[in-house]
Design a protein around this motif. Sequence first.
Motif, mmCIF file in Angstrom:
data_model
loop_
_atom_site.group_PDB
_atom_site.id
_atom_site.type_symbol
_atom_site.label_atom_id
_atom_site.label_comp_id
_atom_site.label_asym_id
_atom_site.label_seq_id
_atom_site.Cartn_x
_atom_site.Cartn_y
_atom_site.Cartn_z
ATOM 1 N N GLY A 1 0.808 -1.209 0.000
ATOM 2 C CA GLY A 1 0.000 0.000 0.000
ATOM 3 C C GLY A 1 0.846 1.265 0.000
ATOM 4 N N LEU A 2 2.104 1.150 0.445
ATOM 5 C CA LEU A 2 3.003 2.301 0.476
ATOM 6 C C LEU A 2 3.863 2.419 -0.792
ATOM 7 C CD1 LEU A 2 4.196 2.032 4.204
ATOM 8 C CD2 LEU A 2 2.369 3.456 3.255
ATOM 9 N N THR A 3 3.700 1.499 -1.739
ATOM 10 C CA THR A 3 4.499 1.501 -2.959
ATOM 11 C C THR A 3 4.464 2.832 -3.702
ATOM 12 O OG1 THR A 3 4.323 -0.896 -3.181
ATOM 13 C CG2 THR A 3 4.873 0.313 -5.182
ATOM 14 N N PRO A 4 3.354 3.578 -3.699
ATOM 15 C CA PRO A 4 3.381 4.887 -4.368
ATOM 16 C C PRO A 4 4.439 5.847 -3.823
ATOM 17 C CG PRO A 4 1.121 4.175 -4.065
ATOM 18 C CD PRO A 4 1.985 3.197 -3.311
ATOM 19 N N GLU B 1 10.476 1.943 5.493
ATOM 20 C CA GLU B 1 11.121 2.606 6.627
ATOM 21 C C GLU B 1 12.384 3.269 6.062
ATOM 22 O OE1 GLU B 1 11.782 1.998 11.331
ATOM 23 O OE2 GLU B 1 10.502 0.678 10.153
ATOM 24 N N LYS B 2 12.677 4.474 6.532
ATOM 25 C CA LYS B 2 13.731 5.286 5.927
ATOM 26 C C LYS B 2 14.810 5.645 6.944
ATOM 27 C CE LYS B 2 9.831 7.142 3.533
ATOM 28 N NZ LYS B 2 8.950 6.282 4.327
ATOM 29 N N PHE B 3 16.078 5.554 6.506
ATOM 30 C CA PHE B 3 17.225 5.939 7.314
ATOM 31 C C PHE B 3 18.047 6.941 6.517
ATOM 32 C CE2 PHE B 3 16.058 1.808 8.901
ATOM 33 C CZ PHE B 3 16.275 1.896 10.265
ATOM 34 N N LEU B 4 18.315 8.091 7.112
ATOM 35 C CA LEU B 4 19.159 9.080 6.460
ATOM 36 C C LEU B 4 20.583 8.924 6.994
ATOM 37 C CD1 LEU B 4 19.430 11.473 4.519
ATOM 38 C CD2 LEU B 4 18.884 12.976 6.462
ATOM 39 N N GLN C 1 5.253 5.118 7.249
ATOM 40 C CA GLN C 1 4.145 5.970 6.826
ATOM 41 C C GLN C 1 4.569 7.401 6.513
ATOM 42 O OE1 GLN C 1 4.055 3.977 9.610
ATOM 43 N NE2 GLN C 1 2.859 2.351 8.644
ATOM 44 N N THR C 2 5.767 7.799 6.927
ATOM 45 C CA THR C 2 6.240 9.158 6.639
ATOM 46 C C THR C 2 6.561 9.260 5.158
ATOM 47 O OG1 THR C 2 7.177 9.341 8.856
ATOM 48 C CG2 THR C 2 7.966 10.911 7.206
ATOM 49 N N GLU C 3 5.882 10.166 4.482
ATOM 50 C CA GLU C 3 6.086 10.346 3.044
ATOM 51 C C GLU C 3 7.493 10.875 2.778
ATOM 52 O OE1 GLU C 3 4.141 9.678 0.397
ATOM 53 O OE2 GLU C 3 2.570 8.805 1.660
#
Length: 168
Positions: A43-46, A134-137, A151-153
């Motif tokens: 569902g988050l693929t976009p 999930e994102k890591f900077l 969920q964070t765009e």
Amino acid sequence: MTTDTTGNSVLDVDIDALQGGAADLGQYKGRAVLVVNVASKCGLTPQYAGLERLHERYAAQGFTVLGVPCNQFMGQEPGSSEEIAEFCSATYGVTFPMTEKVEVNGDGRHPLYDRLVGFADAEGHSGDIRWNFEKFLIGRDGTVVARFSPQTEPEAAEVVAAVESAIK
């Protein structure tokens, strides 16, 4: 900022590229990198679209998005490397680099994620990856500087602010 317990940069990890051969994360030293575990049937693929826009917007300033396919969450990345590459290119125009498909949790967790999961996000979550995207900077010095929930765009104000801070 934090590194793994050996003190090595996140970018010192060996991982293969999606299309084979070494991904050579060392080439990103001196750049900020947003590492994201991705999946094609989620569902988050976009979020691929926002990741690509973020990549394009800041690439010339020393920033790269790095997609890391993972099939651990309800089998939402079942494709072969070729299928993943074709989907990302044809559907979202993805030009940012992608690694091989890996496990991000459990006994088979890839060493890259061993170095990432100890870093907490703004809500204090550390440890296992919760879901796809999930994102890591990673800062220019190879250390984790921020973590964002699935969920964070990608173009959310807090992500953009962190990227802009990391590339200064």
